[in-house]
Design a protein around this motif. Structure first.
Motif, PDB file in Angstrom:
ATOM      1  N   ARG A  96       9.773  64.214   7.652  1.00  0.00           N
ATOM      2  CA  ARG A  96      10.957  63.374   7.487  1.00  0.00           C
ATOM      3  C   ARG A  96      11.225  62.523   8.723  1.00  0.00           C
ATOM      4  O   ARG A  96      11.980  61.570   8.672  1.00  0.00           O
ATOM      5  N   PHE A  97      10.628  62.883   9.842  1.00  0.00           N
ATOM      6  CA  PHE A  97      10.864  62.171  11.091  1.00  0.00           C
ATOM      7  C   PHE A  97       9.543  61.652  11.649  1.00  0.00           C
ATOM      8  O   PHE A  97       8.493  62.264  11.468  1.00  0.00           O
ATOM      9  N   THR A  98       9.628  60.542  12.330  1.00  0.00           N
ATOM     10  CA  THR A  98       8.473  60.017  13.050  1.00  0.00           C
ATOM     11  C   THR A  98       8.681  60.266  14.537  1.00  0.00           C
ATOM     12  O   THR A  98       9.762  60.673  14.976  1.00  0.00           O
ATOM     13  N   VAL A  99       7.644  59.990  15.308  1.00  0.00           N
ATOM     14  CA  VAL A  99       7.756  60.208  16.744  1.00  0.00           C
ATOM     15  C   VAL A  99       8.722  59.218  17.385  1.00  0.00           C
ATOM     16  O   VAL A  99       9.194  59.444  18.509  1.00  0.00           O
ATOM     17  N   ASP A 100       9.033  58.129  16.695  1.00  0.00           N
ATOM     18  CA  ASP A 100       9.918  57.107  17.252  1.00  0.00           C
ATOM     19  C   ASP A 100      11.336  57.169  16.705  1.00  0.00           C
ATOM     20  O   ASP A 100      12.196  56.402  17.152  1.00  0.00           O
ATOM     21  N   THR A 101      11.607  58.037  15.751  1.00  0.00           N
ATOM     22  CA  THR A 101      12.953  58.131  15.185  1.00  0.00           C
ATOM     23  C   THR A 101      13.924  58.650  16.246  1.00  0.00           C
ATOM     24  O   THR A 101      13.691  59.709  16.830  1.00  0.00           O
ATOM     25  N   PRO A 102      15.016  57.923  16.539  1.00  0.00           N
ATOM     26  CA  PRO A 102      15.957  58.382  17.577  1.00  0.00           C
ATOM     27  C   PRO A 102      16.838  59.522  17.095  1.00  0.00           C
ATOM     28  O   PRO A 102      18.042  59.369  16.865  1.00  0.00           O
ATOM     29  N   VAL A 103      16.229  60.683  16.923  1.00  0.00           N
ATOM     30  CA  VAL A 103      16.928  61.881  16.456  1.00  0.00           C
ATOM     31  C   VAL A 103      16.826  62.932  17.556  1.00  0.00           C
ATOM     32  O   VAL A 103      15.763  63.101  18.163  1.00  0.00           O
ATOM     33  N   PRO A 104      17.904  63.678  17.857  1.00  0.00           N
ATOM     34  CA  PRO A 104      17.859  64.666  18.944  1.00  0.00           C
ATOM     35  C   PRO A 104      16.860  65.786  18.670  1.00  0.00           C
ATOM     36  O   PRO A 104      16.576  66.140  17.522  1.00  0.00           O
ATOM     37  N   TYR A 105      16.343  66.316  19.760  1.00  0.00           N
ATOM     38  CA  TYR A 105      15.547  67.545  19.702  1.00  0.00           C
ATOM     39  C   TYR A 105      15.657  68.243  21.048  1.00  0.00           C
ATOM     40  O   TYR A 105      15.980  67.639  22.070  1.00  0.00           O
ATOM     41  N   ARG A 106      15.407  69.557  21.015  1.00  0.00           N
ATOM     42  CA  ARG A 106      15.553  70.365  22.223  1.00  0.00           C
ATOM     43  C   ARG A 106      14.245  70.399  23.006  1.00  0.00           C
ATOM     44  O   ARG A 106      13.166  70.472  22.429  1.00  0.00           O
ATOM     45  N   ILE A 107      14.378  70.392  24.325  1.00  0.00           N
ATOM     46  CA  ILE A 107      13.206  70.579  25.178  1.00  0.00           C
ATOM     47  C   ILE A 107      12.622  71.972  24.951  1.00  0.00           C
ATOM     48  O   ILE A 107      11.407  72.167  24.955  1.00  0.00           O
ATOM     49  N   SER A 108      13.499  72.942  24.739  1.00  0.00           N
ATOM     50  CA  SER A 108      13.022  74.309  24.510  1.00  0.00           C
ATOM     51  C   SER A 108      12.192  74.398  23.240  1.00  0.00           C
ATOM     52  O   SER A 108      11.244  75.190  23.163  1.00  0.00           O
ATOM     53  N   ASP A 109      12.523  73.601  22.221  1.00  0.00           N
ATOM     54  CA  ASP A 109      11.713  73.613  21.005  1.00  0.00           C
ATOM     55  C   ASP A 109      10.318  73.062  21.266  1.00  0.00           C
ATOM     56  O   ASP A 109       9.331  73.524  20.664  1.00  0.00           O
ATOM     57  N   LEU A 110      10.213  72.077  22.144  1.00  0.00           N
ATOM     58  CA  LEU A 110       8.882  71.565  22.493  1.00  0.00           C
ATOM     59  C   LEU A 110       8.028  72.660  23.126  1.00  0.00           C
ATOM     60  O   LEU A 110       6.866  72.867  22.740  1.00  0.00           O
ATOM     61  N   THR A 111       8.604  73.357  24.119  1.00  0.00           N
ATOM     62  CA  THR A 111       7.830  74.408  24.786  1.00  0.00           C
ATOM     63  C   THR A 111       7.540  75.572  23.842  1.00  0.00           C
ATOM     64  O   THR A 111       6.466  76.176  23.904  1.00  0.00           O
ATOM     65  N   ASN A 112       8.478  75.896  22.955  1.00  0.00           N
ATOM     66  CA  ASN A 112       8.235  76.978  21.993  1.00  0.00           C
ATOM     67  C   ASN A 112       7.116  76.609  21.023  1.00  0.00           C
ATOM     68  O   ASN A 112       6.275  77.446  20.672  1.00  0.00           O
ATOM     69  N   LEU A 113       7.106  75.366  20.578  1.00  0.00           N
ATOM     70  CA  LEU A 113       6.032  74.923  19.684  1.00  0.00           C
ATOM     71  C   LEU A 113       4.683  74.943  20.387  1.00  0.00           C
ATOM     72  O   LEU A 113       3.653  75.258  19.774  1.00  0.00           O
ATOM     73  N   ILE A 114       4.685  74.593  21.678  1.00  0.00           N
ATOM     74  CA  ILE A 114       3.433  74.674  22.441  1.00  0.00           C
ATOM     75  C   ILE A 114       2.961  76.119  22.525  1.00  0.00           C
ATOM     76  O   ILE A 114       1.770  76.424  22.352  1.00  0.00           O
TER      77      ILE A 114
END
Length: 703
Positions: free
Chosen positions: A280-298
């Protein structure tokens, strides 16, 4: 600022005498053969035209106006012979006349060309006023014309801003003062303007006073999720050749956005769902996300890998994210206590909607990490265009790019390509949507000529470099190109103005601004400062303190953090304040350390600028910042220390966030100190208790 003055009724039968006749006409140029004059005749000396003089040629129902662009003597005389003197003229426009011969209006361009033998004279003062000032209501004064200092030099605001403009000149010639003067003149007539000024030297704040919203690195809020993918790659990866890390980032950013969206919907099962749909989202969509979610996904992806050799890009990406998260200089991008959809507030503050008496935003770039300055400029320019686009042109925005050669260099290997594209997009397409651009630079030869050529109005100050002069001449598509020859000889506060923003190409002298309105860009007085010796060690200590403090200028001041926290958890829902906010898993313990100080007075060592008027009304009192504490946690929060019930509660909400904050002494938690776990990491053991307690409290209140 004043508009065009009232033009007095002319005396048509009193005209200056002729000074010569037309000898050649070629397109937009003509050759004037000057009359033979006697050297000792005072009248003949007064009738000699100078460079830049405006002359008039009467042709039937119109008066053609021409500017002297060159003077020469093809064959010097010998003995008693009379010299042949000629003047090269550039035809710039014409004045239409009524049946009585009275000049009515000025029009650029020439429809009736002079013929051979037509007599040429000086333009009268009435004709000069009618040409340079007109009677347009959208004009403002910036100075006076060189030919007659009693006639004001006016600029057409709509033409100037709608088709972009540039201010060019060698360093020290007054570019900053000229920029401030032009913008101040525009703001005087347009108090509800929307101007964003990129200030790389922190020099413009004094020029606008209370009319400016000054954003420094301490008060800047530009969360990472507002960046598009190319900008995020520049920050989180840094090297376009590291393809593996870029691909990982491209995959996990949409998933992180999906997790945040699912969290706002309070769908806990969807949060835990391993196969979360990020389509539903692209890498350019200005929608919030958490930095912690990035590290958790990694971490999740690293756990599924079978080959250890494939772990390297994941570890490098995670390490870089954690490094930036813990670096105080990047607090404006990574250091927010909570992650919430604050795009409305960001747009409101940067683009002044509503204006609230501050029509210009000054973004001070000094203090930002050098490696992200271009990214910040790219984000702001891209947002300015998109804001004008999706706002359907209802709120025109002007972006003033000081030191533009840093961001749109001619060399394709220099600069940041997305930043160049964002500025070029405003230059090429912004006119259609109400986004305008002002380019200010001392080296036009180092700027992308495509962008400079889109600036239809140019103010050229003194310029001695041949390459710079050639670039300016190539950017001028006007009959006044001959005035470029004046550039090396211009005096202080003088400029050649040409383009659609001025009636005709003209040499002007800028008005002098009061001392309190001058930018902080004066040249150092070496001969004065070197007359005394500064041997006081306290001076060096102050220099060292400021020098070292430059590494932490990006950290948020406590008032801003408290204000953001108050807006997130206690203010009622409105069009400008989000109703819900998602607390980042990596809760910043340093914030608790700073807000748990015993005093309620501001830190006397802080030089942070005050918040804007809207923020001051809602901000909590600033707290003392303790910097002497070691980076460990003392102990977990006791149950008695955790505030119960809704925060701030129905009664406290009615009293406002300040009342709740003043009552914090009864429920003040013990001081927390930053743990080794950075943003995006969960503490382990007993250190997890305070984070879980805060998270539980916020969750119980629907946050």
């Amino acid at each position: 600022m004043q508009t065009g003055p009232t033009i007095k009724e002319p005396q048509h039968h009193v005209l200056p005498r002729s000074i010569g006749r037309i000898a050649s006409v070629t397109g937009s140029k003509a050759i004037l053969l000057l009359d033979v004059s006697h050297e000792n005749d005072p009248k003949s000396r007064a009738d000699r035209p100078e460079m830049g003089t405006l002359l008039a040629i009467d042709t039937g129902q119109a008066t053609v106006l021409a500017i002297v662009s060159a003077l020469s003597v093809p064959v010097p005389a010998h003995g008693t012979e009379q010299e042949i003197r000629i003047a090269e003229l550039g035809l710039v426009g014409e004045l239409t006349k009524n049946d009585d011969g009275k000049p009515l209006t000025f029009h650029r361009g020439t429809t009736t060309y002079p013929t051979l033998g037509d007599r040429v004279r000086f333009a009268t003062k009435y004709e000069l006023q009618l040409t340079y000032t007109a009677c347009d209501q959208d004009t403002v004064r910036i100075g006076s014309i060189r030919q007659d200092s009693s006639i004001p030099a006016m600029i057409r605001v709509d033409e100037l801003l709608g088709k972009h403009f540039a201010i060019l000149g060698t360093t020290g010639t007054g570019k900053s003062c000229s920029t401030a003067l032009i913008l101040r003149a525009i703001l005087e007539r347009n108090p509800n303007a929307h101007i964003v000024l990129l200030d790389p030297h922190n020099e413009y704040a004094t020029a606008f006073g209370e009319r400016a919203e000054v954003i420094s690195p301490r008060t800047l809020q530009l969360p990472l999720w507002l960046l598009n993918f190319e900008e995020a790659v520049e920050v989180l990866v840094g090297d376009a050749e590291r393809k593996a890390e870029i691909e990982i980032l491209q995959d996990i950013i949409p998933l992180a956005k999906a997790r945040y969206s699912a969290g706002r919907a309070q769908d806990s099962q969807k949060i835990r769902k391993s196969g979360l749909d990020g389509s539903r989202f692209t890498v350019d969509t200005p929608v919030p996300y958490r930095i912690s979610d990035l590290t958790n996904l990694i971490d999740e992806r690293m756990g599924k890998l079978e080959n250890r050799r494939d772990l390297a890009p994941y570890r490098q990406l995670k390490t870089r994210i954690e490094t930036f998260s813990q670096d105080g200089r990047y607090a404006f991008m990574f250091g927010s206590v909570t992650v919430y959809d604050g795009m409305t507030q960001v747009l409101s503050r940067i683009f002044r909607v509503p204006v609230n008496g501050k029509p210009i935003t000054i973004l001070e770039l000094t203090g930002l990490p050098p490696e992200v300055v271009n990214v910040v400029v790219s984000v702001l320019c891209r947002m300015a265009f998109d804001f004008a686009l999706w706002g359907e042109g209802k709120i025109p925005v002007t972006v003033v790019c000081e030191e533009a050669h840093r961001y749109v260099p001619l060399n394709p290997e220099m600069g940041f390509e997305p930043c160049k594209r964002a500025i070029a997009k405003i230059a090429k397409e912004g006119r259609k949507y109400g986004a305008s651009l002002c380019i200010v630079t001392q080296r036009p030869a180092e700027i992308d000529p495509t962008i400079l050529s889109q600036c239809n109005t140019v103010f050229a100050l003194r310029m001695s470099n041949d390459r710079d002069q050639a670039i300016v001449a190539s950017a001028v598509t006007d009959t006044g190109t001959g005035l470029i020859e004046f550039l090396p000889a211009l005096g202080a506060r003088e400029a050649i103005a040409f383009g659609d923003g001025v009636p005709i190409p003209v040499r002007i002298k800028f008005d002098e601004m009061p001392a309190h309105a001058l930018p902080r860009s004066t040249t150092a007085r070496f001969s004065e400062k070197w007359q005394e010796s500064l041997g006081d060690e306290s001076f060096l200590e102050a220099v060292v303190e400021r020098w070292r403090a430059a590494g932490v200028t990006g950290q948020l001041d406590t008032a801003t953090q408290a204000q953001m926290f108050a807006e997130t958890i206690s203010l009622p829902a409105s069009a400008s304040v989000p109703r819900h906010a998602e607390t980042s898993v990596g809760f910043d313990a340093a914030f608790l350390d700073r807000t748990a100080g015993d005093g309620a007075q501001p830190d006397p060592t802080s030089d942070a600028r005050p918040l804007h008027a809207d923020a001051q009304r809602n901000a909590m009192p600033p707290m003392h910042v303790s910097r002497s504490e070691p980076s460990i946690l003392r102990r977990p929060l006791a149950s008695a220390d955790i505030p119960r019930g809704r925060i701030p509660g129905a009664a406290a909400t009615a009293a406002g966030p300040r009342a709740w904050w003043r009552g914090r002494a009864a429920v003040r938690p013990p001081k927390l100190r930053r743990c080794d776990a950075g943003l995006g990491q969960s503490p382990s053991g007993s250190a997890r208790a305070p984070f879980e307690a805060v998270s539980t409290t916020l969750s119980s209140n629907g946050l």
